[in-house]
Scaffold this motif. Structure first.
Motif, mmCIF file in Angstrom:
data_model
loop_
_atom_site.group_PDB
_atom_site.id
_atom_site.type_symbol
_atom_site.label_atom_id
_atom_site.label_comp_id
_atom_site.label_asym_id
_atom_site.label_seq_id
_atom_site.Cartn_x
_atom_site.Cartn_y
_atom_site.Cartn_z
ATOM 1 N N ALA A 64 0.816 -1.211 0.000
ATOM 2 C CA ALA A 64 0.000 0.000 0.000
ATOM 3 C C ALA A 64 0.852 1.264 0.000
ATOM 4 O O ALA A 64 0.314 2.374 -0.063
ATOM 5 N N GLY A 65 2.182 1.093 0.110
ATOM 6 C CA GLY A 65 3.062 2.242 0.031
ATOM 7 C C GLY A 65 3.690 2.673 1.332
ATOM 8 O O GLY A 65 4.391 3.692 1.373
ATOM 9 N N PHE B 24 -5.601 4.837 3.933
ATOM 10 C CA PHE B 24 -4.923 6.131 4.050
ATOM 11 C C PHE B 24 -3.698 6.179 3.135
ATOM 12 O O PHE B 24 -3.445 7.186 2.465
ATOM 13 N N ALA B 25 -2.923 5.085 3.099
ATOM 14 C CA ALA B 25 -1.708 5.083 2.289
ATOM 15 C C ALA B 25 -2.022 5.102 0.797
ATOM 16 O O ALA B 25 -1.387 5.834 0.023
ATOM 17 N N ARG B 26 -2.991 4.323 0.370
ATOM 18 C CA ARG B 26 -3.329 4.255 -1.056
ATOM 19 C C ARG B 26 -3.842 5.586 -1.582
ATOM 20 O O ARG B 26 -3.563 5.980 -2.721
ATOM 21 N N THR B 27 -4.631 6.271 -0.748
ATOM 22 C CA THR B 27 -5.274 7.515 -1.197
ATOM 23 C C THR B 27 -4.461 8.751 -0.870
ATOM 24 O O THR B 27 -4.811 9.861 -1.289
ATOM 25 N N GLY B 28 -3.365 8.585 -0.106
ATOM 26 C CA GLY B 28 -2.571 9.735 0.297
ATOM 27 C C GLY B 28 -3.260 10.593 1.341
ATOM 28 O O GLY B 28 -2.859 11.739 1.581
ATOM 29 N N THR B 29 -4.277 10.045 2.000
ATOM 30 C CA THR B 29 -4.997 10.789 3.038
ATOM 31 C C THR B 29 -4.119 10.944 4.274
ATOM 32 O O THR B 29 -3.496 9.977 4.732
ATOM 33 N N ARG B 30 -4.057 12.142 4.804
ATOM 34 C CA ARG B 30 -3.280 12.390 6.020
ATOM 35 C C ARG B 30 -4.201 12.331 7.240
ATOM 36 O O ARG B 30 -5.222 13.027 7.277
ATOM 37 N N PRO B 31 -3.865 11.526 8.232
ATOM 38 C CA PRO B 31 -4.610 11.604 9.491
ATOM 39 C C PRO B 31 -4.361 12.954 10.161
ATOM 40 O O PRO B 31 -3.439 13.687 9.782
ATOM 41 N N ALA B 32 -5.182 13.291 11.141
ATOM 42 C CA ALA B 32 -5.052 14.593 11.806
ATOM 43 C C ALA B 32 -3.657 14.769 12.408
ATOM 44 O O ALA B 32 -3.120 15.880 12.422
ATOM 45 N N ARG B 33 -3.077 13.685 12.886
ATOM 46 C CA ARG B 33 -1.705 13.718 13.395
ATOM 47 C C ARG B 33 -1.028 12.400 13.030
ATOM 48 O O ARG B 33 -1.680 11.474 12.550
ATOM 49 N N GLU B 34 0.249 12.319 13.239
ATOM 50 C CA GLU B 34 0.979 11.120 12.852
ATOM 51 C C GLU B 34 0.442 9.901 13.586
ATOM 52 O O GLU B 34 0.159 9.945 14.785
ATOM 53 N N ILE B 35 0.314 8.810 12.853
ATOM 54 C CA ILE B 35 -0.112 7.541 13.421
ATOM 55 C C ILE B 35 1.082 6.595 13.426
ATOM 56 O O ILE B 35 1.756 6.409 12.399
#
Length: 439
Positions: free
Chosen positions: A49-50, A131-142
């Motif tokens: 997934a990247g 999240f990885a496939r779509t490049g979506t950023r969570p609100a903070r680092e996970i």
């Protein structure tokens, strides 16, 4: 549309069932197996997934996986999301389906680990891949951690990583893992979602009685077996007093409010007061007080020989702030010939039920289940969170699992015919996605 309103991807909701089934098919029984093959599979699913996961072995076969997903706000502390890959053993002869088959039947996915906790691991994987496939950023680092050895205390998993690889958790300020976030039926339509913000401590002990060896036909007032048996009986029949810690009080108060029941929490006979809450009070009995239960006994080698020594194990658990009470009580119940030493002694933990992460967990549940009511909760057992508190990480238990009202969730833990509803897995992906976007 705000980020907390964004739905989880259909792809993530579809694949979470397959991911969980594949996880179950790895026999990661602890202590009869290891986690390496399963961990390699997790690494592959994250990498395709990247993401850039790291596999860390604490001993041959005892494998952990850690990965990071960058957050939208790098100034904020990271959120650790952790789950364990190992499971307790299962006897196939006792099950309706082979326990490592990952079989789907009657709307459920069956198998050892289906709720403890490969369901949550699958939700973590599906959400991370989305999240990885779509490049979506969570609100903070996970920070994702897939851990070894939780079922045996985490010596090769969380505790080893904290002691030997603490840099893997650099920047982490809060964590969520198992121990809460499942639904509990309040009535026919409403559900509580206990979110763990406390855990009882662990005090496993070995008791040893020393006496005078002799012939089995002769009187002996220094019989180690007798002294140990009497001490164990005292412990096993002892009822500790009620100690109403804040998370327990808060859950019971909310349940009473929702049911329209007036509870005087300062009443002398609190058990009678709580009986008005029915099954909710039964659910909470285990965290109203300390406990100590004899579980193992070893003595002798021949019927006609009184042994000079006898040993036993006791599973002791203590509420936050009440460890010394447990120790003093056990020592007072032991006969003078019986000594005590620790087998496994670990902390109790408690944090306040407030802050942006708590708000995000509650909001994620309510968004997906309008009849759901998040509440604080004290876990009667223990999880890997105990290790992460050593790094000053604020820990919660939250999995996001909606259950049918007729499913006895508690009995499935380490039980026969463990299974998770398929819709519960999809619900978990939706809740986890909202949480990562809003935490």
């Amino acid at each position: 549309m705000s980020t907390t309103d964004l739905p989880a991807s259909e792809e993530a909701q579809r694949e979470v069932v397959d991911l969980c089934a594949e996880l179950i098919r790895f026999d990661t029984s602890n202590p009869t197996s290891d986690e390496r093959a399963c961990a390699d599979w997790v690494v592959a699913r994250l990498a395709e997934a990247g993401l850039a996961p790291e596999l860390v072995e604490s001993a041959p076969g005892r494998a952990n996986v850690v990965a990071r997903i960058p957050g939208a706000d790098p100034s904020r502390g990271a959120l650790l999301v952790h789950g364990h890959l190992d499971v307790v053993p299962a006897d196939p002869a006792e099950w309706q389906v082979p326990p490592f088959s990952g079989e789907i039947r009657d709307g459920y996915l069956w198998g050892r680990g289906a709720i403890d906790m490969k369901d949550t691991v699958a939700v973590m994987l599906a959400t991370a891949r989305h999240f990885a496939r779509t490049g979506t950023r969570p609100a903070r680092e996970i920070v994702l951690a897939f851990l070894a050895d939780e079922e045996a205390g985490g010596r090769f998993g969380a505790h080893w990583l904290v002691e030997h690889r603490p840099e893997l958790f650099a920047g982490v300020t809060e964590a969520i893992g198992e121990g809460g976030g499942f639904s509990y039926a309040l009535d026919d339509t409403r559900r509580l979602y206990p979110i763990e913000n406390a855990q009882r401590g662990m005090a496993w002990m070995e008791l040893t009685a020393s006496g005078r060896a002799g012939h089995g036909s002769s009187p002996n007032d220094e019989n180690a077996v007798t002294d140990l048996a009497e001490s164990l009986t005292r412990i096993g029949r002892h009822t500790f007093p009620v100690r109403l810690i804040e998370p327990v009080r808060a859950l019971l108060a909310e349940a009473a409010r929702l049911k329209g029941v007036d509870i005087d929490f300062d009443a002398e006979d609190l058990d009678a007061e709580l009986a008005e809450l029915g099954h909710v009070a039964d659910f909470m009995q285990v965290v109203l007080r300390n406990s100590a239960n004899p579980t193992m006994f070893t003595a002798g080698y021949q019927t006609n020989v009184i042994p000079g020594k006898a040993t036993a194990r006791v599973d002791g658990r203590f509420l936050p702030g009440h460890e010394q009470e447990l120790i003093d009580t056990i020592d007072a119940l032991l006969l003078p010939s019986v000594s005590r030493e620790w087998v496994n002694h670990d902390i109790a933990m408690e944090t306040t039920f407030d802050g942006p992460l708590v708000d995000a967990m509650c909001a994620a549940v309510r968004a997906e289940d309008p009849d759901g009511h998040p509440v604080p909760y004290c876990n009667p057992g223990g999880t890997d969170a105990k290790a992460f508190t050593k790094l000053d990480i604020r820990c919660f238990g939250f999995k996001g699992l909606k259950l049918p009202h007729d499913l006895d969730y508690g009995r499935l833990f380490h039980g026969v015919d463990e299974r998770v509803p398929l819709e519960g897995l999809r619900f978990g992906v939706r809740v986890m996605t909202r949480l990562w976007q809003g935490c």
